[in-house]
Design a protein around this motif. Structure first.
Motif, PDB file in Angstrom:
ATOM      1  N   ALA A  60       0.741  -1.296   0.027  1.00  0.00           N
ATOM      2  CA  ALA A  60       0.031  -0.007  -0.094  1.00  0.00           C
ATOM      3  C   ALA A  60       0.789   1.217   0.042  1.00  0.00           C
ATOM      4  O   ALA A  60       0.443   2.411   0.106  1.00  0.00           O
ATOM      5  CB  ALA A  60      -1.009   0.136   1.113  1.00  0.00           C
ATOM      6  N   ALA A  61       2.041   1.409  -0.033  1.00  0.00           N
ATOM      7  CA  ALA A  61       2.983   2.259   0.164  1.00  0.00           C
ATOM      8  C   ALA A  61       2.810   3.497  -1.039  1.00  0.00           C
ATOM      9  O   ALA A  61       2.647   4.452  -0.684  1.00  0.00           O
ATOM     10  CB  ALA A  61       4.733   1.914   0.249  1.00  0.00           C
ATOM     11  N   VAL A  77       8.347  18.175  -0.597  1.00  0.00           N
ATOM     12  CA  VAL A  77       8.222  16.839  -0.143  1.00  0.00           C
ATOM     13  C   VAL A  77       9.204  16.160  -1.035  1.00  0.00           C
ATOM     14  O   VAL A  77       9.359  16.396  -2.226  1.00  0.00           O
ATOM     15  CB  VAL A  77       6.750  16.247  -0.398  1.00  0.00           C
ATOM     16  CG1 VAL A  77       6.678  14.867  -0.475  1.00  0.00           C
ATOM     17  CG2 VAL A  77       5.828  17.089   0.372  1.00  0.00           C
ATOM     18  N   GLN A  78       9.857  15.147  -0.376  1.00  0.00           N
ATOM     19  CA  GLN A  78      10.684  14.238  -1.086  1.00  0.00           C
ATOM     20  C   GLN A  78      10.992  13.050  -0.340  1.00  0.00           C
ATOM     21  O   GLN A  78      10.701  12.821   0.592  1.00  0.00           O
ATOM     22  CB  GLN A  78      12.114  14.886  -1.335  1.00  0.00           C
ATOM     23  CG  GLN A  78      12.868  15.316  -0.017  1.00  0.00           C
ATOM     24  CD  GLN A  78      13.834  16.042  -0.303  1.00  0.00           C
ATOM     25  OE1 GLN A  78      14.856  15.702  -1.191  1.00  0.00           O
ATOM     26  NE2 GLN A  78      14.466  16.985   0.556  1.00  0.00           N
ATOM     27  N   GLY A  79      11.434  12.059  -1.121  1.00  0.00           N
ATOM     28  CA  GLY A  79      11.572  10.667  -0.442  1.00  0.00           C
ATOM     29  C   GLY A  79      11.372   9.406  -1.744  1.00  0.00           C
ATOM     30  O   GLY A  79      11.332   9.694  -2.747  1.00  0.00           O
ATOM     31  N   ILE A  80      11.313   8.440  -1.116  1.00  0.00           N
ATOM     32  CA  ILE A  80      11.037   7.159  -1.944  1.00  0.00           C
ATOM     33  C   ILE A  80      10.106   6.211  -1.169  1.00  0.00           C
ATOM     34  O   ILE A  80      10.559   5.907   0.009  1.00  0.00           O
ATOM     35  CB  ILE A  80      12.472   6.462  -2.272  1.00  0.00           C
ATOM     36  CG1 ILE A  80      12.480   5.010  -3.117  1.00  0.00           C
ATOM     37  CG2 ILE A  80      13.328   6.377  -1.100  1.00  0.00           C
ATOM     38  CD1 ILE A  80      13.634   4.489  -3.641  1.00  0.00           C
ATOM     39  N   HIS A  87       1.885  -2.477  -8.617  1.00  0.00           N
ATOM     40  CA  HIS A  87       1.269  -1.541  -7.465  1.00  0.00           C
ATOM     41  C   HIS A  87       1.778   0.090  -7.379  1.00  0.00           C
ATOM     42  O   HIS A  87       1.286   0.666  -6.668  1.00  0.00           O
ATOM     43  CB  HIS A  87       1.527  -1.994  -6.059  1.00  0.00           C
ATOM     44  CG  HIS A  87       0.895  -3.517  -5.821  1.00  0.00           C
ATOM     45  ND1 HIS A  87       0.844  -4.656  -6.386  1.00  0.00           N
ATOM     46  CD2 HIS A  87      -0.086  -3.731  -4.874  1.00  0.00           C
ATOM     47  CE1 HIS A  87       0.212  -5.523  -6.101  1.00  0.00           C
ATOM     48  NE2 HIS A  87      -0.455  -5.323  -4.980  1.00  0.00           N
ATOM     49  N   ALA A  88       2.704   0.266  -8.156  1.00  0.00           N
ATOM     50  CA  ALA A  88       2.984   1.659  -8.306  1.00  0.00           C
ATOM     51  C   ALA A  88       2.018   2.583  -9.093  1.00  0.00           C
ATOM     52  O   ALA A  88       1.081   2.145  -9.785  1.00  0.00           O
ATOM     53  CB  ALA A  88       4.321   1.716  -9.406  1.00  0.00           C
ATOM     54  N   LEU A  89       2.000   3.819  -8.509  1.00  0.00           N
ATOM     55  CA  LEU A  89       1.015   4.720  -8.864  1.00  0.00           C
ATOM     56  C   LEU A  89       1.664   5.989  -9.238  1.00  0.00           C
ATOM     57  O   LEU A  89       2.884   6.269  -8.466  1.00  0.00           O
ATOM     58  CB  LEU A  89       0.182   4.935  -7.671  1.00  0.00           C
ATOM     59  CG  LEU A  89      -0.851   3.978  -7.416  1.00  0.00           C
ATOM     60  CD1 LEU A  89      -1.822   4.146  -5.917  1.00  0.00           C
ATOM     61  CD2 LEU A  89      -1.990   3.467  -8.352  1.00  0.00           C
ATOM     62  N   PRO A  90       1.157   6.981 -10.076  1.00  0.00           N
ATOM     63  CA  PRO A  90       2.061   8.100 -10.166  1.00  0.00           C
ATOM     64  C   PRO A  90       2.045   9.342  -9.239  1.00  0.00           C
ATOM     65  O   PRO A  90       1.161   9.289  -8.582  1.00  0.00           O
ATOM     66  CB  PRO A  90       1.014   8.911 -11.383  1.00  0.00           C
ATOM     67  CG  PRO A  90      -0.221   8.176 -11.330  1.00  0.00           C
ATOM     68  CD  PRO A  90      -0.046   6.710 -10.700  1.00  0.00           C
ATOM     69  N   LEU A  91       3.118   9.615  -8.880  1.00  0.00           N
ATOM     70  CA  LEU A  91       3.579  10.342  -7.937  1.00  0.00           C
ATOM     71  C   LEU A  91       4.315  11.601  -8.309  1.00  0.00           C
ATOM     72  O   LEU A  91       5.122  11.427  -9.194  1.00  0.00           O
ATOM     73  CB  LEU A  91       4.521   9.670  -6.605  1.00  0.00           C
ATOM     74  CG  LEU A  91       3.653   8.511  -6.086  1.00  0.00           C
ATOM     75  CD1 LEU A  91       4.841   8.152  -4.936  1.00  0.00           C
ATOM     76  CD2 LEU A  91       2.462   8.959  -5.384  1.00  0.00           C
ATOM     77  N   GLN A  92       4.240  12.808  -7.911  1.00  0.00           N
ATOM     78  CA  GLN A  92       4.648  14.165  -8.210  1.00  0.00           C
ATOM     79  C   GLN A  92       6.052  14.282  -7.638  1.00  0.00           C
ATOM     80  O   GLN A  92       6.879  14.794  -8.511  1.00  0.00           O
ATOM     81  CB  GLN A  92       3.958  15.179  -8.054  1.00  0.00           C
ATOM     82  CG  GLN A  92       2.510  15.254  -8.742  1.00  0.00           C
ATOM     83  CD  GLN A  92       1.672  16.577  -8.453  1.00  0.00           C
ATOM     84  OE1 GLN A  92       1.648  17.045  -7.336  1.00  0.00           O
ATOM     85  NE2 GLN A  92       1.139  17.167  -9.696  1.00  0.00           N
ATOM     86  N   VAL A  96       8.749   6.386  -6.769  1.00  0.00           N
ATOM     87  CA  VAL A  96       8.169   4.882  -6.325  1.00  0.00           C
ATOM     88  C   VAL A  96       9.015   3.956  -7.227  1.00  0.00           C
ATOM     89  O   VAL A  96       9.174   4.232  -8.380  1.00  0.00           O
ATOM     90  CB  VAL A  96       6.711   4.875  -6.603  1.00  0.00           C
ATOM     91  CG1 VAL A  96       6.481   5.328  -8.275  1.00  0.00           C
ATOM     92  CG2 VAL A  96       5.956   3.705  -6.254  1.00  0.00           C
ATOM     93  N   ALA A  97       9.343   2.914  -6.232  1.00  0.00           N
ATOM     94  CA  ALA A  97      10.143   1.907  -6.841  1.00  0.00           C
ATOM     95  C   ALA A  97       9.255   0.508  -6.688  1.00  0.00           C
ATOM     96  O   ALA A  97       8.572   0.285  -5.622  1.00  0.00           O
ATOM     97  CB  ALA A  97      11.482   1.465  -6.230  1.00  0.00           C
ATOM     98  N   GLU A  98       9.361  -0.359  -7.748  1.00  0.00           N
ATOM     99  CA  GLU A  98       8.760  -1.551  -7.872  1.00  0.00           C
ATOM    100  C   GLU A  98       9.797  -2.768  -7.516  1.00  0.00           C
ATOM    101  O   GLU A  98      10.919  -2.596  -7.927  1.00  0.00           O
ATOM    102  CB  GLU A  98       7.788  -2.104  -9.006  1.00  0.00           C
ATOM    103  CG  GLU A  98       6.769  -1.014  -9.092  1.00  0.00           C
ATOM    104  CD  GLU A  98       5.920  -1.406 -10.150  1.00  0.00           C
ATOM    105  OE1 GLU A  98       4.465  -1.451 -10.159  1.00  0.00           O
ATOM    106  OE2 GLU A  98       6.448  -1.776 -11.394  1.00  0.00           O
ATOM    107  N   ALA A  99       9.389  -3.536  -6.809  1.00  0.00           N
ATOM    108  CA  ALA A  99      10.454  -4.873  -6.482  1.00  0.00           C
ATOM    109  C   ALA A  99       9.624  -6.147  -6.226  1.00  0.00           C
ATOM    110  O   ALA A  99       8.443  -6.121  -6.149  1.00  0.00           O
ATOM    111  CB  ALA A  99      11.198  -4.328  -5.162  1.00  0.00           C
ATOM    112  N   GLY A 100      10.329  -7.043  -5.805  1.00  0.00           N
ATOM    113  CA  GLY A 100      10.050  -8.550  -5.798  1.00  0.00           C
ATOM    114  C   GLY A 100       9.091  -8.821  -4.305  1.00  0.00           C
ATOM    115  O   GLY A 100       9.402  -8.408  -3.306  1.00  0.00           O
TER     116      GLY A 100
END
Length: 436
Positions: A60-61, A77-80, A87-92, A96-100
């Protein structure tokens, strides 16, 4: 064509998912007014121009981060955040990183390294918001010095098939990591850290959810070894993993930070989403559909087949008004011995289905609120005597599919699979019986 009772069961399940969507939960728990940031019961004054750091991991991140960005639109705002594939969604402003998942992979290792580097760049006056949900144990990926990703994947795979529950698995995971078990929060030099947590573990133990990267860890290396011994996995461990655990037991490797650790005194952990919240919404939906409703528990655990038997028996013995809906929440386990495809919810539904031959008028549903049940594209399954009878006429041997742990292929052919796609939340499973 699906019958109306099965449709009602799926509608009740969907209501549970809707209640724990990050879009609702973030608005409820995070507000920004005139430079004052309120996170649950904590308030922070934001100096002009100073960033709010957003980090996170779990299924849900990305949805949690997406819901936060408009709330924090007046400040940098910044971060990862790291989430599961698809499960990725568009962020401004937040990477957002996807992984196993459920096994960690190289993308997770690299994304975790980027998160660690940015945490070390946090300044003492900065605010950190950490967004944690189920799945983070795999998505926050690292491995002991001298070991390899493949070796950690091997251990995770052994645990997943062993019958160990999530508490036991995560105790082991924490002691094969330098970031789990409260260690991640030690990387940032700040007096303002808040973690917003969606629980995917029975009992909502914050030290277990996502292997508790921001929560003090009461478990030890010795506990991890005892769990591996309990499930006869010690002899199957790669030698470098075994040596790491033994050195931890001997005190040659530092333990995870324990309750009272001074480095975690400024870390505030808040539970914002749980199975109990989802169950309450499911019950309200069932009532609105005209069902007398009872919530049995939000802490169901044990083998999926045993829970199936309990649910069917309770439905058969129901003495209250009808139609009725009996609800349970929690997380079952399966000790996989067959070569089929499925997950704990599909296995539970199939085990229940076999018991419905003598139980007319009962519909059983079991599904995961994250939309993913085991290594499949289904959240779970719904079944009743009619579906099971139809499967028999098609030549499907339900008992054989159950023995092979192949519930997915059974319900794929018989009907009954529930496919939601990624739900962007994760608060364990919903199990229900409708009595018509």
């Amino acid at each position: 064509m699906i019958n109306m009772t099965r449709e009602d069961a799926i509608s009740i399940f969907n209501a549970a998912i809707d209640a724990v969507q990050p879009s609702h939960l973030m608005q409820e728990h995070v507000q920004l007014h005139d430079g004052i940031l309120t996170i649950c019961d904590k308030t922070f004054s934001l100096p002009a121009g100073r960033p709010v750091w957003i980090f996170g991991a779990g299924k849900a991140a990305a949805a949690m981060a997406q819901a936060l960005e408009p709330i924090l639109s007046d400040v940098p705002v910044q971060g990862i955040v790291i989430t599961k594939y698809d499960h990725a969604l568009p962020l401004q402003h937040i990477e957002v990183a996807e992984a196993g998942h459920p096994l960690p992979d190289e993308n997770g290792v690299q994304a975790t390294a980027r998160m660690e580097a940015r945490l070390k760049a946090v300044q003492p006056g900065d605010v950190v918001l950490f967004l944690l949900s189920g799945g983070a144990s795999a998505l926050l990926a690292d491995y002991p010095e001298g070991a390899s990703l493949i070796q950690v994947q091997q251990v995770f795979g052994l645990l997943l098939k062993s019958g160990a529950d999530i508490h036991e698995m995560n105790v082991v995971r924490k002691h094969l990591s330098s970031i789990k078990g409260g260690q991640l929060a030690l990387l940032a030099d700040t007096e303002a850290w808040c973690s917003l947590i969606l629980s995917d573990v029975v009992g909502d133990d914050l030290s277990i959810i996502g292997s508790g990267p921001t929560v003090p860890d009461p478990s030890t290396f010795s506990d991890a070894v005892a769990i591996l011994d309990k499930y006869n996995l010690t002899a199957q461990l790669p030698s470098v993993i075994y040596d790491h655990l033994q050195r931890g037991c001997a005190g040659d490797i530092p333990e995870t930070p324990k309750p009272g650790h001074p480095g975690l005194k400024a870390v505030h952990n808040f539970l914002v989403g749980s199975n109990a919240i989802a169950l309450a919404a499911a019950a309200q939906k069932a009532i609105s559909l005209g069902y007398a409703t009872a919530v049995l528990t939000s802490t169901a655990t044990g083998q999926a087949s045993a829970i199936a038997g309990e649910l069917v028996t309770t439905a058969k013995d129901w003495k209250g008004p009808r139609p009725a809906c009996i609800l349970m929440g929690g997380e079952s386990t399966v000790t996989v011995t067959g070569q089929g495809l499925g997950g704990r919810n599909q296995h539970l539904a199939l085990a229940a289905g076999l018991l419905l031959a003598t139980a007319p008028g009962i519909t059983i549903l079991s599904a995961g609120t994250d939309g993913t049940d085991g290594p499949t594209d289904a959240a779970g399954a719904v079944t009743d005597r009619e579906l099971m009878h139809s499967a028999t006429t098609q030549g499907l041997d339900a008992a054989h599919y159950l023995a092979q742990y192949d519930a997915y292929h059974f319900f794929e052919k018989a009907g009954g699979l529930i496919k939601t796609g990624p739900t962007q939340t994760n608060v364990m499973d919903i199990m229900l019986a409708i009595i018509s």
